[in-house]
Design an enzyme around this catalytic site. Structure first.
Site: not given
Ligand SMILES: NC(=O)c1ccc[n+]([C@@H]2O[C@H](COP(=O)([O-])OP(=O)(O)OC[C@H]3O[C@@H](n4cnc5c(N)ncnc54)[C@H](OP(=O)(O)O)[C@@H]3O)[C@@H](O)[C@H]2O)c1
Length: 338
Positions: A1, A136, A162, A165, A188, A228, A315-316
């Site tokens: 995401m 976020c 929240q 996403s 959180e 959020h 948030n994103t």
């Molecule tokens: N979503 C939010 O609003 C938000 C806000 C602030 C911070 N964050 C933080 O940002 C980070 C990413 O969140 P997200 O929402 O983008 O999660 P997500 O949609 O689940 O994406 C996770 C990504 O990490 C990759 N991944 C998973 N396991 C892996 C591994 N073992 N080795 C290498 N790559 C791996 C996945 O690859 P594939 O595509 O191959 O599955 C995917 O591209 C997290 O730490 C989260 O806490 C998220």
């Protein structure tokens, strides 16, 4: 995401160009467009769509012709690889929580704590370093609090609503969230408490002294796609008129605005006067001058020295990818990228 948002925001960016993309083992070797279920805009930027995804291994990444790294990895994986990349000489701008509470790693929001960028000089990674952005929900809360700090904050109570996403691309099943509200988001509330105090703390002799006021958080997942919403109650030492609060919030500005950074919103805080705003459906503006980076505040009320307000953060974007890109722009203009 968040990786998708990075690629969307970095398309035609004036300072940065995406040279390489990494993901999990199941995606490695595939073209980005084949491995990605794109959801954040009409189409995948052509230049990135055809790139082959490389392994998320430091030895593979360090072989690439790259100057900096944006990380949107799950936290459990981020810790080691972010350290290795910084050790290998790369600046790392991370969304993961893995290094946020390291003493020498800033949780940077350049409108709020620009001086915390100094911490990277105390890191022991040679030419590389790590800069994080907050989680976020915290990224919204601190905008609601920073302009009030001069009136003395005694305590803060925040309740969040929240979006799904926030849990990632495949985070929450529709069966669990549709027609439902889930009164628990793992870790959180703890993050909101510690990160808020850290970001609003003072840098003193190369260390952050966290803010001393109490923060009490309740974090709740609701069936909203993006955005959020936060109900915030702040107890102030001084009693301040609501019109003054509105004006202070609307006029709040920081270094990203004076430096005219590409991802900086014109106004970081926008106060909405309608009694039923902000709303995720109406107020997550992606218009020019905002692009999801401005926090919206409404329903400002006062009971003696206690203020209530409702805040909305994308948030994103402001809570994740946009925040990281702004941190990298800020670091570059400040000469930290070398
Ligand atoms: N979503 C939010 O609003 C938000 C806000 C602030 C911070 N964050 C933080 O940002 C980070 C990413 O969140 P997200 O929402 O983008 O999660 P997500 O949609 O689940 O994406 C996770 C990504 O990490 C990759 N991944 C998973 N396991 C892996 C591994 N073992 N080795 C290498 N790559 C791996 C996945 O690859 P594939 O595509 O191959 O599955 C995917 O591209 C997290 O730490 C989260 O806490 C998220």
């Amino acid at each position: 995401m968040i990786g998708q948002h990075f690629i969307r925001i970095l398309e035609n960016h004036p300072y940065f160009e995406v040279s390489a993309v990494t993901a999990s083992q199941q995606s490695q070797g595939k073209e980005y467009r084949a491995a990605t279920d794109w959801i954040v805009s009409d189409s995948i930027p052509e230049s990135v769509g055809q790139k082959l995804i490389i392994a998320t291994e430091s030895q593979d990444i360090l072989k690439q012709d790259i100057d900096l790294v944006f990380s949107a990895l799950p936290s459990s994986i981020a810790f080691d690889i972010e350290s290795e990349l910084a050790q290998g000489g790369l600046p790392v701008f991370s969304n993961a929580s893995a290094h946020r509470m390291d003493d020498d790693v800033p949780i940077l929001i350049p409108e709020i704590n620009p001086d915390h960028l100094e911490l990277v000089k105390t890191q022991d990674y040679g030419d590389g370093f790590i800069v994080t952005n907050s989680n976020c929900s915290t990224s919204g809360l601190v905008f609601g609090l920073k302009p009030l700090q001069k009136f003395g904050i005694n305590s803060v109570i925040v309740s969040t609503y929240q979006a799904v996403s926030g849990a990632g691309r495949n985070g929450i099943s529709s069966v669990d969230i549709l027609g439902n509200v889930i009164p628990f988001i793992f870790n959180e509330e703890e993050k909101m408490v510690t990160e808020t105090k850290e970001i609003l703390g003072n840098l003193d002799d190369g260390k952050v002294k966290p803010a001393v006021f109490d923060v009490n958080a309740s974090c709740i997942r609701v069936p909203v796609y993006d955005g959020h919403l936060e109900s915030i109650v702040v107890d102030l030492e001084e009693s301040v008129e609501i019109d003054d609060i509105r004006s202070i919030m609307n006029n709040f500005s920081g270094e990203p605005q004076s430096l005219n950074l590409p991802t900086a919103p014109v106004h970081p805080i926008v106060v909405l006067d309608e009694p039923d705003r902000p709303q995720p459906k109406r107020d997550l503006s992606l218009k020019k001058g905002d692009l999801g980076m401005a926090v919206k505040i409404g329903r400002i009320r006062r009971q003696r020295s206690r203020l209530n307000m409702i805040l909305l953060v994308h948030n994103t974007i402001r809570g994740a990818a946009g925040a990281s890109v702004l941190n990298a722009e800020f670091s570059m203009v400040k000469g930290v990228l070398g």
